[in-house]
Design an enzyme around this catalytic site. Sequence first.
Site, PDB file in Angstrom:
ATOM      1  CG  ASP A  75      35.458   7.886  68.931  1.00 22.99           C
ATOM      2  OD1 ASP A  75      35.813   6.702  68.836  1.00 22.99           O
ATOM      3  OD2 ASP A  75      34.354   8.305  68.507  1.00 22.99           O
ATOM      4  CD  GLU A  99      38.099   9.465  66.105  1.00 22.96           C
ATOM      5  OE1 GLU A  99      37.561  10.551  65.828  1.00 22.96           O
ATOM      6  OE2 GLU A  99      37.525   8.367  65.955  1.00 22.96           O
ATOM      7  CG  ASP A 119      39.109   3.037  63.969  1.00 25.38           C
ATOM      8  OD1 ASP A 119      38.930   3.806  64.924  1.00 25.38           O
ATOM      9  OD2 ASP A 119      38.190   2.474  63.350  1.00 25.38           O
ATOM     10  CG  LEU A 121      36.885   2.861  70.910  1.00 25.81           C
ATOM     11  CD1 LEU A 121      37.632   1.661  71.481  1.00 25.81           C
ATOM     12  CD2 LEU A 121      36.288   3.677  72.040  1.00 25.81           C
ATOM     13  CG  ASP A 122      36.063  -0.436  64.264  1.00 24.45           C
ATOM     14  OD1 ASP A 122      35.768   0.268  63.297  1.00 24.45           O
ATOM     15  OD2 ASP A 122      35.546  -1.545  64.486  1.00 24.45           O
ATOM     16  CD  GLU A 281      37.375   2.032  59.759  1.00 17.62           C
ATOM     17  OE1 GLU A 281      36.769   2.261  60.813  1.00 17.62           O
ATOM     18  OE2 GLU A 281      36.975   2.457  58.655  1.00 17.62           O
TER      19      GLU A 281
HETATM   20  P1  AHG Z   1      34.038   3.853  63.723  1.00 18.63           P
HETATM   21  O1  AHG Z   1      33.297   3.630  65.001  1.00 18.63           O
HETATM   22  O2  AHG Z   1      35.518   3.742  63.892  1.00 18.63           O
HETATM   23  O3  AHG Z   1      33.620   5.113  63.016  1.00 18.63           O
HETATM   24  O4  AHG Z   1      33.707   2.671  62.743  1.00 18.63           O
HETATM   25  C1  AHG Z   1      32.403   2.214  62.620  1.00 18.63           C
HETATM   26  C2  AHG Z   1      32.350   1.254  61.485  1.00 18.63           C
HETATM   27  C3  AHG Z   1      32.711  -0.173  61.806  1.00 18.63           C
HETATM   28  O5  AHG Z   1      33.115  -0.454  63.070  1.00 18.63           O
HETATM   29  C4  AHG Z   1      31.448  -0.933  61.537  1.00 18.63           C
HETATM   30  O6  AHG Z   1      31.733  -2.145  60.955  1.00 18.63           O
HETATM   31  C5  AHG Z   1      30.672  -0.030  60.651  1.00 18.63           C
HETATM   32  O7  AHG Z   1      31.048   1.262  60.988  1.00 18.63           O
HETATM   33  C6  AHG Z   1      29.206  -0.219  60.837  1.00 18.63           C
HETATM   34  O8  AHG Z   1      28.558   0.600  59.938  1.00 18.63           O
HETATM   35  P2  AHG Z   1      26.954   0.580  59.832  1.00 18.63           P
HETATM   36  O9  AHG Z   1      26.446   1.152  61.116  1.00 18.63           O
HETATM   37  O10 AHG Z   1      26.691   1.462  58.638  1.00 18.63           O
HETATM   38  O11 AHG Z   1      26.530  -0.832  59.600  1.00 18.63           O
HETATM   39 MN    MN Z   2      36.261   2.283  62.601  1.00 20.04          MN
HETATM   40 MN    MN Z   3      36.946   4.806  65.260  1.00 18.12          MN
END
Ligand code: AHG
Ligand code: MN
Ligand code: MN
Length: 341
Positions: A75, A99, A119, A121-122, A281
């Site tokens: 990240d 971040e 974002d 790295l989602d 997002e």
């Molecule tokens: P990030 O990794 O940028 O923090 O985002 C994570 C997000 C997204 O990618 C995903 O759809 C969602 O979190 C999943 O959440 P849950 O694990 O609660 O399902």
């Molecule tokens: Mn994300």
């Molecule tokens: Mn992210």
Amino acid sequence: MASFHPDSIRNDTNSLTLSRQVMIGTRDTDFVVLMNSIACACKLISRSVRKAGIAGLYGNAGSENATGDDQKKIDVLSDEMMVNALKYSHVCAVLVSEEQDDPIIMPESLSGKYCVAFDPLDGSSNIDCNVSTGTIFSVWEKKSTGPVGVVDDILRAGNDIVCAGYCAYGSATELVITYYGSGVQRYTLDPSLGEFILTANNLKLPEVSKTIYSINEGNYTSWDKPMRTAIDGFRLNEPRYTARYVGSMVADIHRTLLYGGIYLYPADEKKGNGKLRVLYECFPMAMIMAKAGGTASTGMFKGTVTNLLDLVPKSIHEKVPIVIGCHRDVDRVLAHYNTSA
Ligand code: AHG
Ligand code: MN
Ligand code: MN
């Protein structure tokens, strides 16, 4: 374009690269520079994702981001790649990154006309087990008139976005973008060339969407009654829907865009605003879905149902619930709120 063309790989004299397509669409050199900078950062991130195991990039960095998530090493690295690519492009005034706690205001010597929220790295929690991730971004034009940007240049409605996109790091690296009212374009990174090549122009949701719903059902007991009833309907009524949930928004939205259906991250008892962030997002995905013939809503949120792109966030890391996909399925969910009102 989508059919098999072995000759075009061996002897390509007319390659539909991202830069070429963007230059066909605009004479604005600042925008060409912006898109090249974003594409370059996505290629750098893609390379890091592909080599993460070898390069020792699995695991946490030992820090938290603004919304309390553990930051992974990758990240932090992806954030630096995006910030550096955009900063030295000289076409950006304000940057917001998942971040970074605060917006980055470019000094006058580097400042330009674009404001970018991203974002880097989602879905990075999926990295260590080799599941798809992505980069998501929205772009606005600076509207304040001073020599440098201000945070209000980016705390704007989704409808004001001039460019939205994501890059998916899946079995292939794919960039999906829409800009200045254009249709949605899909590009695939040709690793042998190091360029994104156009693989679909004016992408639309399929006319007959597949019956797929995508939501983290582990949160079922925390949703409100209309949401539980709506999801019960997908499982129990005819036609019965099938469930798909990667847990990386980019992968789940990419599938929804290509196959149809619906993706949801609603509010629940523990997460009153949902989980996903407005600026980098929800907005970009809502813009892409709208341009592809779909729609995005907040669902019932703070007593009203709002088209997601009409929102104006008050802070840079604000979260909002999201219900996004084809009209058939989004309307089907929202109908449960009309009947329960
Ligand atoms: P990030 O990794 O940028 O923090 O985002 C994570 C997000 C997204 O990618 C995903 O759809 C969602 O979190 C999943 O959440 P849950 O694990 O609660 O399902
Ligand atoms: Mn994300
Ligand atoms: Mn992210």
